[in-house]
Write an enzyme that holds these catalytic residues in place. Structure first.
Site, PDB file in Angstrom:
ATOM      1  N   ASP A  22       1.728  12.179   2.366  1.00  0.00           N
ATOM      2  CA  ASP A  22       0.690  11.256   2.830  1.00  0.00           C
ATOM      3  C   ASP A  22      -0.459  12.033   3.457  1.00  0.00           C
ATOM      4  O   ASP A  22      -0.366  12.497   4.595  1.00  0.00           O
ATOM      5  CB  ASP A  22       1.289  10.264   3.831  1.00  0.00           C
ATOM      6  CG  ASP A  22       2.083   9.179   3.135  1.00  0.00           C
ATOM      7  OD1 ASP A  22       1.555   8.593   2.167  1.00  0.00           O
ATOM      8  OD2 ASP A  22       3.238   8.936   3.530  1.00  0.00           O
TER       9      ASP A  22
ATOM     10  N   ASP B  43       4.629   1.284  -1.717  1.00  0.00           N
ATOM     11  CA  ASP B  43       4.596   2.161  -0.552  1.00  0.00           C
ATOM     12  C   ASP B  43       4.311   1.335   0.700  1.00  0.00           C
ATOM     13  O   ASP B  43       3.264   0.677   0.789  1.00  0.00           O
ATOM     14  CB  ASP B  43       3.481   3.202  -0.765  1.00  0.00           C
ATOM     15  CG  ASP B  43       3.434   4.262   0.313  1.00  0.00           C
ATOM     16  OD1 ASP B  43       4.307   4.266   1.201  1.00  0.00           O
ATOM     17  OD2 ASP B  43       2.509   5.102   0.258  1.00  0.00           O
TER      18      ASP B  43
ATOM     19  N   HIS C 120       6.957  12.592  -1.276  1.00  0.00           N
ATOM     20  CA  HIS C 120       5.703  11.837  -1.117  1.00  0.00           C
ATOM     21  C   HIS C 120       4.928  12.429   0.059  1.00  0.00           C
ATOM     22  O   HIS C 120       5.414  12.462   1.191  1.00  0.00           O
ATOM     23  CB  HIS C 120       6.040  10.362  -0.883  1.00  0.00           C
ATOM     24  CG  HIS C 120       4.862   9.455  -0.827  1.00  0.00           C
ATOM     25  ND1 HIS C 120       4.213   8.988  -1.953  1.00  0.00           N
ATOM     26  CD2 HIS C 120       4.199   8.914   0.225  1.00  0.00           C
ATOM     27  CE1 HIS C 120       3.213   8.197  -1.593  1.00  0.00           C
ATOM     28  NE2 HIS C 120       3.174   8.142  -0.278  1.00  0.00           N
TER      29      HIS C 120
ATOM     30  N   SER D 207       8.813   9.652   2.055  1.00  0.00           N
ATOM     31  CA  SER D 207       7.563  10.121   2.648  1.00  0.00           C
ATOM     32  C   SER D 207       7.876  10.991   3.852  1.00  0.00           C
ATOM     33  O   SER D 207       8.482  10.526   4.826  1.00  0.00           O
ATOM     34  CB  SER D 207       6.711   8.932   3.097  1.00  0.00           C
ATOM     35  OG  SER D 207       5.693   9.416   3.958  1.00  0.00           O
TER      36      SER D 207
ATOM     37  N   MET E  82      -4.049  12.144   5.007  1.00  0.00           N
ATOM     38  CA  MET E  82      -4.958  11.219   5.709  1.00  0.00           C
ATOM     39  C   MET E  82      -6.081  12.004   6.376  1.00  0.00           C
ATOM     40  O   MET E  82      -5.821  13.050   6.983  1.00  0.00           O
ATOM     41  CB  MET E  82      -4.184  10.444   6.780  1.00  0.00           C
ATOM     42  CG  MET E  82      -2.977   9.693   6.261  1.00  0.00           C
ATOM     43  SD  MET E  82      -2.259   8.673   7.555  1.00  0.00           S
ATOM     44  CE  MET E  82      -0.757   8.104   6.709  1.00  0.00           C
TER      45      MET E  82
ATOM     46  N   HIS F 164      -0.414  11.396  -2.013  1.00  0.00           N
ATOM     47  CA  HIS F 164      -1.072  10.096  -1.802  1.00  0.00           C
ATOM     48  C   HIS F 164      -2.287  10.352  -0.923  1.00  0.00           C
ATOM     49  O   HIS F 164      -2.154  10.590   0.278  1.00  0.00           O
ATOM     50  CB  HIS F 164      -0.054   9.143  -1.138  1.00  0.00           C
ATOM     51  CG  HIS F 164      -0.633   7.812  -0.795  1.00  0.00           C
ATOM     52  ND1 HIS F 164       0.028   6.916   0.013  1.00  0.00           N
ATOM     53  CD2 HIS F 164      -1.795   7.210  -1.158  1.00  0.00           C
ATOM     54  CE1 HIS F 164      -0.704   5.824   0.151  1.00  0.00           C
ATOM     55  NE2 HIS F 164      -1.817   5.983  -0.547  1.00  0.00           N
TER      56      HIS F 164
ATOM     57  N   MET G 283       0.122  -0.715  -2.320  1.00  0.00           N
ATOM     58  CA  MET G 283       0.420  -0.579  -0.887  1.00  0.00           C
ATOM     59  C   MET G 283       0.973  -1.906  -0.360  1.00  0.00           C
ATOM     60  O   MET G 283       0.348  -2.958  -0.531  1.00  0.00           O
ATOM     61  CB  MET G 283      -0.847  -0.225  -0.099  1.00  0.00           C
ATOM     62  CG  MET G 283      -1.383   1.171  -0.300  1.00  0.00           C
ATOM     63  SD  MET G 283      -0.225   2.499   0.073  1.00  0.00           S
ATOM     64  CE  MET G 283       0.167   2.204   1.793  1.00  0.00           C
TER      65      MET G 283
ATOM     66  N   MET H  92      -5.110   9.401   1.101  1.00  0.00           N
ATOM     67  CA  MET H  92      -5.774   8.348   1.888  1.00  0.00           C
ATOM     68  C   MET H  92      -7.006   8.978   2.529  1.00  0.00           C
ATOM     69  O   MET H  92      -7.085   9.170   3.749  1.00  0.00           O
ATOM     70  CB  MET H  92      -4.785   7.783   2.919  1.00  0.00           C
ATOM     71  CG  MET H  92      -3.743   6.885   2.269  1.00  0.00           C
ATOM     72  SD  MET H  92      -2.312   6.643   3.314  1.00  0.00           S
ATOM     73  CE  MET H  92      -1.397   8.130   2.918  1.00  0.00           C
TER      74      MET H  92
HETATM   75  C1  DX5 Z   1       1.376   4.635   4.892  1.00  0.00           C
HETATM   76  C2  DX5 Z   1       1.949   5.686   3.972  1.00  0.00           C
HETATM   77  C3  DX5 Z   1       3.365   5.444   3.609  1.00  0.00           C
HETATM   78  C4  DX5 Z   1       4.283   5.363   4.780  1.00  0.00           C
HETATM   79  C5  DX5 Z   1       5.621   4.843   4.373  1.00  0.00           C
HETATM   80  O1  DX5 Z   1       0.054   4.925   5.139  1.00  0.00           O
HETATM   81  O2  DX5 Z   1       1.206   5.757   2.786  1.00  0.00           O
HETATM   82  O3  DX5 Z   1       3.797   6.412   2.671  1.00  0.00           O
HETATM   83  O4  DX5 Z   1       4.439   6.576   5.413  1.00  0.00           O
HETATM   84  O5  DX5 Z   1       6.399   4.771   5.512  1.00  0.00           O
HETATM   85  P1  DX5 Z   1       7.410   3.558   5.785  1.00  0.00           P
HETATM   86  O6  DX5 Z   1       8.391   3.567   4.636  1.00  0.00           O
HETATM   87  O7  DX5 Z   1       8.028   3.910   7.074  1.00  0.00           O
HETATM   88  O8  DX5 Z   1       6.599   2.311   5.814  1.00  0.00           O
HETATM   89 ZN    ZN Z   2       2.066   6.940   1.044  1.00  0.00          ZN
END
Ligand code: DX5
Ligand code: ZN
Length: 215
Positions: A34, A175, A32, A7, A36, A65, A136, A67
């Protein structure tokens, strides 16, 4: 068999292009991303324009991903931006079945994600409509959090649900808080794609870490 999806949430945001280039050298499988929105999760990252900019720096699979609330509104933009997989949260979409099919119709793989508090039964009637289930193992929003072991138990249940339906090609991605120890728990429970942020980007030897995460 086991795929590693670092990520970039944990990479240097001032140098994401080169971070993505490094992932290829480190033998990662996916990038990956993320995404948000500050509404579904208490943090804001980036959207499709970032995905598009990074696409020029890598030929790896781009794993978005989402969110975000109402993720369907961004599907076409992410397809345009070069995303290969788009994963939506069951908690963020009242019409997840429709959205998953829409994502597939655009030519992307469709994933359904569950927060730690969400029961596996919430995705039971979506299994035929998705290519991946994302379990998750932290509450989404931030990198570097502690792995929630109870959430990892769900991986086994979801793998059983998939097997019972003959859906052997559906991936299970985990994740959050994945490191060399917790990766083993996830693999043993039936996960085949492991996301890792901090474990990879804070490592002195990311290439070796990725090898160890693969098991
Ligand atoms: C959390 C994300 C993850 C996160 C993983 O909201 O979806 O992808 O960044 O990071 P680590 O491996 O550091 O928990
Ligand atoms: Zn993620």
């Amino acid at each position: 068999m086991i795929k590693i999806a670092p990520s970039i949430l944990s990479a240097d945001y001032a140098a994401l292009g080169s971070a993505v280039e490094m992932l290829d050298e480190w033998n990662a499988d996916y990038v990956h991303l993320d995404v948000m929105d500050g509404a579904f999760v208490p943090n804001i990252t980036f959207g499709a324009p970032m995905c598009k900019a990074l696409r020029k720096h890598s030929n790896l699979i781009f794993d978005a991903h989402m969110m975000v609330e109402n993720p369907a509104q961004w599907a076409a933009a992410f397809k345009d931006a070069g995303a290969d997989i788009m994963t939506i949260h069951i908690e963020a979409d009242r019409h997840a079945h429709r959205t998953l099919n829409y994502i597939r119709s655009l030519g992307m793989k469709a994933g359904i994600a569950l927060n730690p508090a969400t029961s596996p039964s919430a995705v039971e009637y979506l299994l035929d409509s998705c290519d991946m289930v994302l379990v998750m193992t932290v509450n989404p929003g931030f990198g570097g959090q502690k792995f929630i072991a109870e959430a990892a138990d769900k991986v086994r249940k979801i793998r059983q649900m998939l097997d019972a339906r003959g859906l052997y090609d559906v991936d299970i991605e985990v994740d959050g808080g994945v490191n060399i120890e917790t990766a083993k728990v996830c693999r043993d429970n039936g996960a085949n794609i492991l996301v890792a942020g901090n474990a990879v980007f804070s490592s002195d030897d990311p290439k070796r870490t990725i090898e160890l995460l693969r098991g």
